[in-house]
Scaffold this active site. Structure first.
Site: not given
Ligand code: KIV
Length: 271
Positions: A51-52, A90, A120, A122, A189
Site C-alpha cells: 500500500d506504499s 497489502d 498482508k 498490519e 518493520e
C-alpha cells in the site's frame, strides 16, 4: 556445503523451506507491469504489491487513502507480468479492521480480481479474528508488526518501534499469535535488530525485515527507494542500489534538447 535449490515458482511452502535451509528470502515492492517484469527477471522471491503505492505511485503523504479497487488494479498489473515470484498484496486501510466478515470478503475480492497469491495485514492480537477468518477460506496471510504505517496517526511518527520492554513483549507475543493462527510469514518493520533476530529464532515461519537488521530470514525494500527514483527518502536502513532519478533526469533533458534543437528525429528515425 549447502546447495541453493532452484524454484520454478515461489510458493509459501518454498519460502518456508528456504527458512529451514537458512537461505535468505528477497522481497521487493512493485505496483505495475513493467517494473514487476524486471523484478521477476531478477529472480526476487516475493513481490509485495504494497500500500506504499499510495505514497510512491499516487503521491499521498500516508498509506491510508489507497482503496481496495486501486490495490486490485496495481496487483492485477503485477500478476500479468510475473512467472516466478510469490505475489503478496497489502489489504488497504479500512478493509479488514472493521469486522472479520468484511475482511474475508475483501480478501476474497483481492484474490479473485487480481490473481495474486496472498494478502498482508498490519497488526497482531487486535486483528486476529480477521486473520483467522481469511485463513479459513484458504487464503495465505502474511502478518506485519513493528512500525505499521496504517497506524501512523496513532504513533504520530515513523521512528523505530518496540524499543521499550512493554512494546517489545507485545510484539513477541503478537508474532507467536500470528504463527499459531497460521500466517505463512511476518514482516517486521523498523524495530531493533536484536528483537527482530529473537523473533525470527522463536517462530518457525519466515520473518522478513525492513529496518530490522540482518538476523531475520529475509529483507524487503520499496523499489522506488532502493533504485533511487525517490531522492527525498533516506532512512538509515535504506541501501540505494542505483540512482535512477539522475539517469532518468539526464535522459529526459537530453531528449528535450534534441527536440528543441531539431536533432530528433533524424532521417533514420522517420518513415
Ligand atoms: O507497503 C509497503 O511497501 C510495505 C513494506 C514497507 C513492507 O508494507
Amino acid at each position: 556445503m549447502s546447495v541453493h535449490k532452484e524454484f520454478k515458482k515461489i510458493t509459501t511452502n518454498a519460502i518456508q523451506e528456504m527458512k529451514q535451509r537458512g537461505e535468505k528470502i528477497s522481497m521487493i515492492t512493485a505496483y505495475d507491469y513493467s517494473m514487476a517484469k524486471i523484478v521477476d527477471e531478477a529472480e526476487i522471491d516475493v513481490i509485495l504489491v504494497g500500500d506504499s503505492a499510495s505514497n510512491v505511485m499516487a503521491g499521498h503523504e500516508t498509506t491510508l487513502p489507497i482503496t481496495l479497487d486501486q490495490m486490485i488494479y496495481h496487483a492485477s498489473s503485477v500478476v500479468r507480468a510475473v512467472e516466478r515470484a510469490l505475489i503478496v498484496v497489502d489489504m488497504p486501510f479500512g478493509s479488514y479492521q472493521g469486522n472479520s466478515k468484511e475482511a474475508l470478503s475483501n480478501a476474497i475480492k483481492i484474490m479473485k480480481e487480481s490473481g495474486a497469491h496472498a494478502v498482508k495485514l498490519e497488526g497482531g492480537q487486535e486483528i486476529l479474528e480477521s486473520i483467522k477468518r481469511i485463513l479459513t477460506a484458504g487464503i495465505p496471510v502474511m502478518g506485519h508488526l513493528g512500525l505499521t504505517p496504517q497506524s501512523i496517526y496513532k504513533f504520530g511518527t515513523y521512528v523505530v518501534r518496540a524499543k521499550e520492554e512493554e512494546e517489545a513483549e507485545r510484539l513477541k507475543s503478537d508474532a507467536k499469535l500470528l504463527e499459531e493462527a497460521g500466517c505463512f510469514a511476518i514482516v517486521l518493520e523498523k524495530i531493533p535488530a536484536s528483537l527482530a533476530e529473537e523473533v525470527a529464532q522463536s517462530v518457525s515461519i519466515p520473518i522478513i525485515g525492513i529496518g530490522a537488521g540482518g538476523g531475520v530470514d529475509g529483507q524487503v525494500l520499496v523499489i522506488h527507494d532502493m533504485l533511487g527514483i525517490n531522492n527525498d527518502f533516506s532512512p538509515r536502513f535504506l541501501r540505494k542500489y542505483a540512482n535512477l532519478h539522475q539517469i532518468m533526469l539526464e535522459g529526459l533533458k537530453n531528449y528535450k534538447n534534441d527536440v528543441v534543437s531539431k536533432d530528433f528525429p533524424n532521417t533514420e528515425e522517420q518513415y
